[in-house]
Design a protein around this motif. Structure first.
Motif, PDB file in Angstrom:
ATOM      1  N   PHE A 141       0.849  -1.198   0.000  1.00 55.78           N
ATOM      2  CA  PHE A 141       0.000   0.000   0.000  1.00 55.78           C
ATOM      3  C   PHE A 141       0.880   1.241   0.000  1.00 55.78           C
ATOM      4  N   SER A 142       0.444   2.273  -0.744  1.00 54.41           N
ATOM      5  CA  SER A 142       1.153   3.546  -0.700  1.00 54.41           C
ATOM      6  C   SER A 142       0.225   4.698  -1.048  1.00 54.41           C
ATOM      7  N   ASN A 143       0.445   5.816  -0.386  1.00 51.10           N
ATOM      8  CA  ASN A 143      -0.242   7.063  -0.741  1.00 51.10           C
ATOM      9  C   ASN A 143       0.769   8.155  -1.080  1.00 51.10           C
ATOM     10  N   VAL A 144       1.969   7.731  -1.515  1.00 51.01           N
ATOM     11  CA  VAL A 144       3.011   8.706  -1.867  1.00 51.01           C
ATOM     12  C   VAL A 144       3.494   8.525  -3.309  1.00 51.01           C
ATOM     13  N   PHE A 145       2.647   7.987  -4.176  1.00 48.38           N
ATOM     14  CA  PHE A 145       3.049   7.865  -5.577  1.00 48.38           C
ATOM     15  C   PHE A 145       3.469   9.208  -6.153  1.00 48.38           C
ATOM     16  N   ASP A 146       2.781  10.275  -5.746  1.00 55.46           N
ATOM     17  CA  ASP A 146       3.093  11.604  -6.272  1.00 55.46           C
ATOM     18  C   ASP A 146       4.482  12.088  -5.859  1.00 55.46           C
ATOM     19  N   HIS A 147       5.120  11.430  -4.897  1.00 58.05           N
ATOM     20  CA  HIS A 147       6.464  11.817  -4.465  1.00 58.05           C
ATOM     21  C   HIS A 147       7.553  11.100  -5.261  1.00 58.05           C
ATOM     22  N   ALA A 148       7.166  10.233  -6.168  1.00 57.84           N
ATOM     23  CA  ALA A 148       8.157   9.478  -6.938  1.00 57.84           C
ATOM     24  C   ALA A 148       8.728  10.331  -8.067  1.00 57.84           C
ATOM     25  N   LEU A 149      10.036  10.481  -8.086  1.00 60.45           N
ATOM     26  CA  LEU A 149      10.697  11.191  -9.181  1.00 60.45           C
ATOM     27  C   LEU A 149      10.772  10.310 -10.418  1.00 60.45           C
ATOM     28  N   TYR A 150      10.851   9.005 -10.203  1.00 61.57           N
ATOM     29  CA  TYR A 150      10.880   8.026 -11.293  1.00 61.57           C
ATOM     30  C   TYR A 150       9.704   7.058 -11.111  1.00 61.57           C
ATOM     31  N   PRO A 151       8.517   7.431 -11.578  1.00 66.80           N
ATOM     32  CA  PRO A 151       7.339   6.588 -11.382  1.00 66.80           C
ATOM     33  C   PRO A 151       7.507   5.157 -11.903  1.00 66.80           C
ATOM     34  N   GLU A 152       8.250   4.996 -13.023  1.00 66.15           N
ATOM     35  CA  GLU A 152       8.455   3.644 -13.565  1.00 66.15           C
ATOM     36  C   GLU A 152       9.217   2.765 -12.574  1.00 66.15           C
ATOM     37  N   LYS A 153      10.234   3.342 -11.922  1.00 65.87           N
ATOM     38  CA  LYS A 153      10.992   2.578 -10.928  1.00 65.87           C
ATOM     39  C   LYS A 153      10.139   2.302  -9.696  1.00 65.87           C
ATOM     40  N   PHE A 154       9.333   3.281  -9.294  1.00 65.61           N
ATOM     41  CA  PHE A 154       8.434   3.111  -8.149  1.00 65.61           C
ATOM     42  C   PHE A 154       7.532   1.904  -8.361  1.00 65.61           C
ATOM     43  N   VAL A 155       6.878   1.855  -9.514  1.00 61.83           N
ATOM     44  CA  VAL A 155       5.971   0.739  -9.820  1.00 61.83           C
ATOM     45  C   VAL A 155       6.757  -0.542 -10.074  1.00 61.83           C
ATOM     46  N   GLY A 156       7.904  -0.434 -10.757  1.00 62.42           N
ATOM     47  CA  GLY A 156       8.710  -1.607 -11.034  1.00 62.42           C
ATOM     48  C   GLY A 156       9.154  -2.317  -9.767  1.00 62.42           C
ATOM     49  N   GLU A 157       9.491  -1.560  -8.730  1.00 67.55           N
ATOM     50  CA  GLU A 157       9.900  -2.159  -7.459  1.00 67.55           C
ATOM     51  C   GLU A 157       8.725  -2.823  -6.751  1.00 67.55           C
ATOM     52  N   ILE A 158       7.545  -2.239  -6.890  1.00 66.07           N
ATOM     53  CA  ILE A 158       6.351  -2.884  -6.330  1.00 66.07           C
ATOM     54  C   ILE A 158       6.119  -4.233  -6.996  1.00 66.07           C
ATOM     55  N   GLU A 159       6.183  -4.261  -8.317  1.00 65.92           N
ATOM     56  CA  GLU A 159       5.932  -5.517  -9.027  1.00 65.92           C
ATOM     57  C   GLU A 159       7.049  -6.530  -8.783  1.00 65.92           C
ATOM     58  N   ARG A 160       8.246  -6.061  -8.535  1.00 68.20           N
ATOM     59  CA  ARG A 160       9.354  -6.979  -8.238  1.00 68.20           C
ATOM     60  C   ARG A 160       9.168  -7.647  -6.884  1.00 68.20           C
ATOM     61  N   THR A 161       8.791  -6.879  -5.865  1.00 68.64           N
ATOM     62  CA  THR A 161       8.715  -7.412  -4.506  1.00 68.64           C
ATOM     63  C   THR A 161       7.355  -8.011  -4.172  1.00 68.64           C
ATOM     64  N   LEU A 162       6.388  -7.871  -5.071  1.00 73.67           N
ATOM     65  CA  LEU A 162       5.058  -8.428  -4.858  1.00 73.67           C
ATOM     66  C   LEU A 162       5.008  -9.857  -5.371  1.00 73.67           C
ATOM     67  N   LYS A 163       4.399 -10.742  -4.599  1.00 77.05           N
ATOM     68  CA  LYS A 163       4.247 -12.128  -5.029  1.00 77.05           C
ATOM     69  C   LYS A 163       3.248 -12.220  -6.181  1.00 77.05           C
ATOM     70  N   ALA A 164       3.373 -13.248  -6.984  1.00 81.85           N
ATOM     71  CA  ALA A 164       2.376 -13.495  -8.029  1.00 81.85           C
ATOM     72  C   ALA A 164       1.011 -13.665  -7.376  1.00 81.85           C
ATOM     73  N   GLY A 165       0.028 -12.946  -7.878  1.00 81.25           N
ATOM     74  CA  GLY A 165      -1.296 -12.971  -7.267  1.00 81.25           C
ATOM     75  C   GLY A 165      -1.460 -11.951  -6.158  1.00 81.25           C
ATOM     76  N   GLY A 166      -0.361 -11.283  -5.786  1.00 81.99           N
ATOM     77  CA  GLY A 166      -0.420 -10.274  -4.739  1.00 81.99           C
ATOM     78  C   GLY A 166      -1.087  -8.992  -5.210  1.00 81.99           C
ATOM     79  N   VAL A 167      -1.464  -8.155  -4.248  1.00 84.24           N
ATOM     80  CA  VAL A 167      -2.246  -6.953  -4.542  1.00 84.24           C
ATOM     81  C   VAL A 167      -1.492  -5.701  -4.096  1.00 84.24           C
ATOM     82  N   CYS A 168      -1.493  -4.702  -4.959  1.00 83.07           N
ATOM     83  CA  CYS A 168      -0.974  -3.373  -4.626  1.00 83.07           C
ATOM     84  C   CYS A 168      -2.122  -2.375  -4.667  1.00 83.07           C
ATOM     85  N   VAL A 169      -2.230  -1.559  -3.641  1.00 85.06           N
ATOM     86  CA  VAL A 169      -3.260  -0.514  -3.581  1.00 85.06           C
ATOM     87  C   VAL A 169      -2.577   0.839  -3.453  1.00 85.06           C
TER      88      VAL A 169
END
Length: 243
Positions: free
Chosen positions: A161-189
């Motif tokens: 979970f995060s409410n600081v997406f707007d603080h990301a200077l590199y949004p692609e890296k922000f999301v890429g790290e979420i998808e890297r550390t999230l398990k298959a079938g896992g949920v990001c909000v």
């Protein structure tokens, strides 16, 4: 008593002659500001814009630290706002549990958690295996970490979970790290601002949900709704695909 016809005639004539002058005068009065409107998504991908002014990554980090280490803000976060924010986050997480996007058994991460109200809220609703990351640690709820390069192995978490997406200077890296550390079938909000502009510490401005969807290469949207989340107005949930 009867009105004198010549006087009435002169009154109407003067009123008629004064109308152009009144129109000219009011046309130059300052207009009231209209509410800020969000432009529609653009084909050029201009619906996610990085704010200018950062000369280096270090300067970006320092600007974020200026907020995180602000003594007045930290005092407010840990006193006046503590229980209020925990209450609001708890309601968000209970709703996600009802939608089966979160469970008591979810190993959970809160990204950009500052002093950890989100983590504490997860624990209070039964999600005990929860931790937060931020540039400044706040033990035992929050450990030190940069969301552009999370300090965790691949496929660690069931829920993020995060409410600081707007603080990301590199949004692609922000999301890429979420998808890297999230398990298959896992949920990001994510809680984001689509219909209002974020604060002065934001590094990007998001103008459409589609721009965020495009960043999630390995996930699909499973839930979207409007929320009132401390200046953020939209909740979007993504589930990582089972490859």
């Amino acid at each position: 008593m009867k009105t004198n016809p010549p006087l009435l005639k002169y009154f109407l004539l003067s009123l008629f002659l004064s109308l152009p002058l009144l129109f000219f005068f009011f046309s130059f009065q300052p207009q009231k500001p209209t509410p800020t409107t969000i432009p529609p998504p653009s084909d050029s991908g201009n619906d996610l814009r990085i704010r200018p002014g950062y000369t280096s990554y270090d300067s970006y980090i320092q600007r974020q630290l200026n907020k995180t280490l602000n003594p007045k803000l930290r005092r407010i976060w840990t006193t006046r706002d503590w229980e209020r924010k925990i209450h609001v986050f708890s309601n968000f997480f209970l709703d996600l549990k009802q939608k089966q996007l979160l469970s008591n058994y979810s190993k959970s991460l809160c990204i950009g958690a500052r002093v950890g109200q989100e983590v504490e809220a997860l624990k209070r609703v039964g999600v005990s295996d929860s931790v937060g990351i931020d540039l400044v640690p706040y033990p035992p709820l929050v450990i030190k970490g940069d969301f552009h390069k999370q300090p965790f192995p691949d496929e660690t978490f069931d829920f993020e979970f995060s409410n600081v997406f707007d603080h990301a200077l590199y949004p692609e890296k922000f999301v890429g790290e979420i998808e890297r550390t999230l398990k298959a079938g896992g949920v990001c909000v994510l809680h984001v601002a689509l219909f209002r502009r974020s604060d002065k510490y934001s590094a990007n401005d998001l103008y459409s949900a589609q721009a965020l969807v495009r960043l999630f290469k390995r996930s699909e949207v499973v839930h979207v709704r409007k929320v009132d989340g401390f200046g953020l107005d939209t909740e979007m949930a993504f589930r990582k695909k089972k490859e």
